[in-house]
Scaffold this motif. Sequence first.
Motif, PDB file in Angstrom:
ATOM      1  N   VAL A 136      19.372   6.595  -9.735  1.00  0.00           N
ATOM      2  CA  VAL A 136      19.052   6.168  -8.377  1.00  0.00           C
ATOM      3  C   VAL A 136      17.576   5.803  -8.322  1.00  0.00           C
ATOM      4  CG1 VAL A 136      18.850   6.840  -5.950  1.00  0.00           C
ATOM      5  CG2 VAL A 136      20.838   7.564  -7.279  1.00  0.00           C
ATOM      6  N   THR A 137      17.274   4.601  -7.847  1.00  0.00           N
ATOM      7  CA  THR A 137      15.886   4.222  -7.606  1.00  0.00           C
ATOM      8  C   THR A 137      15.658   4.230  -6.099  1.00  0.00           C
ATOM      9  OG1 THR A 137      16.454   1.864  -7.662  1.00  0.00           O
ATOM     10  CG2 THR A 137      15.687   2.854  -9.703  1.00  0.00           C
ATOM     11  N   VAL A 138      14.567   4.871  -5.692  1.00  0.00           N
ATOM     12  CA  VAL A 138      14.278   5.088  -4.274  1.00  0.00           C
ATOM     13  C   VAL A 138      13.031   4.309  -3.895  1.00  0.00           C
ATOM     14  CG1 VAL A 138      13.800   6.818  -2.498  1.00  0.00           C
ATOM     15  CG2 VAL A 138      15.294   7.394  -4.424  1.00  0.00           C
ATOM     16  N   PRO A 139      13.131   3.345  -2.989  1.00  0.00           N
ATOM     17  CA  PRO A 139      11.940   2.619  -2.553  1.00  0.00           C
ATOM     18  C   PRO A 139      11.065   3.493  -1.676  1.00  0.00           C
ATOM     19  CG  PRO A 139      13.816   1.931  -1.259  1.00  0.00           C
ATOM     20  CD  PRO A 139      14.342   2.872  -2.307  1.00  0.00           C
ATOM     21  N   TYR A 140       9.786   3.192  -1.673  1.00  0.00           N
ATOM     22  CA  TYR A 140       8.842   3.951  -0.852  1.00  0.00           C
ATOM     23  C   TYR A 140       8.826   3.363   0.558  1.00  0.00           C
ATOM     24  CZ  TYR A 140       4.500   6.201   0.626  1.00  0.00           C
ATOM     25  OH  TYR A 140       3.559   6.942   1.284  1.00  0.00           O
ATOM     26  N   GLY A 141       8.966   4.213   1.570  1.00  0.00           N
ATOM     27  CA  GLY A 141       8.952   3.727   2.948  1.00  0.00           C
ATOM     28  C   GLY A 141      10.072   4.338   3.750  1.00  0.00           C
ATOM     29  N   ASN A 142      10.318   3.781   4.919  1.00  0.00           N
ATOM     30  CA  ASN A 142      11.332   4.318   5.815  1.00  0.00           C
ATOM     31  C   ASN A 142      12.727   4.011   5.284  1.00  0.00           C
ATOM     32  OD1 ASN A 142       9.368   5.198   7.673  1.00  0.00           O
ATOM     33  ND2 ASN A 142       9.220   3.135   8.525  1.00  0.00           N
ATOM     34  N   LEU A 143      13.576   5.031   5.227  1.00  0.00           N
ATOM     35  CA  LEU A 143      14.927   4.876   4.723  1.00  0.00           C
ATOM     36  C   LEU A 143      15.929   5.200   5.824  1.00  0.00           C
ATOM     37  CD1 LEU A 143      14.516   6.699   1.283  1.00  0.00           C
ATOM     38  CD2 LEU A 143      14.239   4.266   1.777  1.00  0.00           C
ATOM     39  N   ALA A 144      17.075   4.496   5.797  1.00  0.00           N
ATOM     40  CA  ALA A 144      18.126   4.719   6.788  1.00  0.00           C
ATOM     41  C   ALA A 144      19.026   5.846   6.299  1.00  0.00           C
ATOM     42  CB  ALA A 144      18.928   3.436   7.009  1.00  0.00           C
ATOM     43  N   THR A 145      18.609   7.088   6.546  1.00  0.00           N
ATOM     44  CA  THR A 145      19.338   8.231   5.999  1.00  0.00           C
ATOM     45  C   THR A 145      20.721   8.406   6.615  1.00  0.00           C
ATOM     46  OG1 THR A 145      18.250   9.669   7.613  1.00  0.00           O
ATOM     47  CG2 THR A 145      17.213   9.460   5.446  1.00  0.00           C
ATOM     48  N   GLY A 146      20.939   7.878   7.816  1.00  0.00           N
ATOM     49  CA  GLY A 146      22.242   8.043   8.455  1.00  0.00           C
ATOM     50  C   GLY A 146      23.180   6.882   8.242  1.00  0.00           C
ATOM     51  N   GLY A 147      22.763   5.878   7.486  1.00  0.00           N
ATOM     52  CA  GLY A 147      23.592   4.697   7.286  1.00  0.00           C
ATOM     53  C   GLY A 147      24.734   4.938   6.327  1.00  0.00           C
ATOM     54  N   PRO A 148      25.649   3.987   6.240  1.00  0.00           N
ATOM     55  CA  PRO A 148      26.793   4.149   5.343  1.00  0.00           C
ATOM     56  C   PRO A 148      26.394   4.113   3.875  1.00  0.00           C
ATOM     57  CG  PRO A 148      26.749   1.945   6.268  1.00  0.00           C
ATOM     58  CD  PRO A 148      25.683   2.713   6.981  1.00  0.00           C
ATOM     59  N   VAL A 149      27.207   4.737   3.049  1.00  0.00           N
ATOM     60  CA  VAL A 149      27.061   4.648   1.603  1.00  0.00           C
ATOM     61  C   VAL A 149      27.899   3.459   1.149  1.00  0.00           C
ATOM     62  CG1 VAL A 149      27.391   5.814  -0.602  1.00  0.00           C
ATOM     63  CG2 VAL A 149      26.753   7.130   1.434  1.00  0.00           C
ATOM     64  N   VAL A 150      27.258   2.504   0.513  1.00  0.00           N
ATOM     65  CA  VAL A 150      27.905   1.241   0.162  1.00  0.00           C
ATOM     66  C   VAL A 150      28.178   1.203  -1.336  1.00  0.00           C
ATOM     67  CG1 VAL A 150      27.706  -1.272   0.188  1.00  0.00           C
ATOM     68  CG2 VAL A 150      26.722   0.080   2.055  1.00  0.00           C
ATOM     69  N   ALA A 151      29.399   0.846  -1.703  1.00  0.00           N
ATOM     70  CA  ALA A 151      29.746   0.635  -3.109  1.00  0.00           C
ATOM     71  C   ALA A 151      30.170  -0.810  -3.281  1.00  0.00           C
ATOM     72  CB  ALA A 151      30.866   1.568  -3.546  1.00  0.00           C
ATOM     73  N   ALA A 152      29.496  -1.527  -4.173  1.00  0.00           N
ATOM     74  CA  ALA A 152      29.864  -2.899  -4.489  1.00  0.00           C
ATOM     75  C   ALA A 152      30.806  -2.889  -5.684  1.00  0.00           C
ATOM     76  CB  ALA A 152      28.614  -3.717  -4.802  1.00  0.00           C
TER      77      ALA A 152
END
Length: 285
Positions: A136-152
Amino acid sequence: MNTIAVGVDLSPESEAAAHWAAASARDGDRVLLIHGFAAAVALQPLSEFELDFDVTATRQAAAAHLTAVAGRLGTRLPGLRIETVVEHDFAIPLLTRLSGQVDLMVLGHHRPGLIERLTTGSISSALSARSRCPVVTVPYGNLATGGPVVAAIDADAPSDLALSTAFEYADATGNPVAIVCAIPDDAPPARIEALYARADALLDPWRRRFPDRDTTLQLVNGNPSRAVGEAVPQASLLVVTRPRAGSTFTAWAGSVARAAQHHTRCPIAIVDHGRPDRYDRRSTG
């Protein structure tokens, strides 16, 4: 118990990744903070000056930094089991070797410069291409912690590991799941309907396994490298597959996984398309 490893350097991106990993851990999980230092030694033969590199002092400074990061994580999550590893080694071979001993590897994602975009030379890109566990790579900044988990996924060649990673993370966080399949812009209606039916049928066992997860299926048009990242802009995690183990550098450089890693603004989990999920490993082992 799962072991979540985090590659930690002195950057704010890596500490953000450590906080993401800690927040994602379940009761009983272990978070392993890892730091490798060897670059200064490698540069010594290339320098016309004698580089003053004290291995012991550098190790002590790195250990102190990891202890401080662990302390900040422990303050927020007092029940979390946190361990640290400091080794005199380059980051990429160290993390690659340890990826075979952990369940998940987490890295902070530095925004790519021109050289990285041309060569895929970052630690996150290099490790994602060869890790033995999901990365998992995590960008620095505000993250949408409550958003859906998306699988492509590719409905014609689905990855069980991608689906299990998405559903297990959603189950741990209480988030919904969104499955995304890319289709060509010129696909006729009959092909669209058939693709949707195949993808929907793939989800039936996962819906039964995780009945409490609200699950949606979305078909997106256009180039997958662009469409997948733009499909759910408020995702809390995007799960994509990398080319199968043993694929060439060219396959990785042109993959949807690499493109999404560079351009998407949410945490991205990259899994090996050819590896089974943990349920399959339990049944065969």
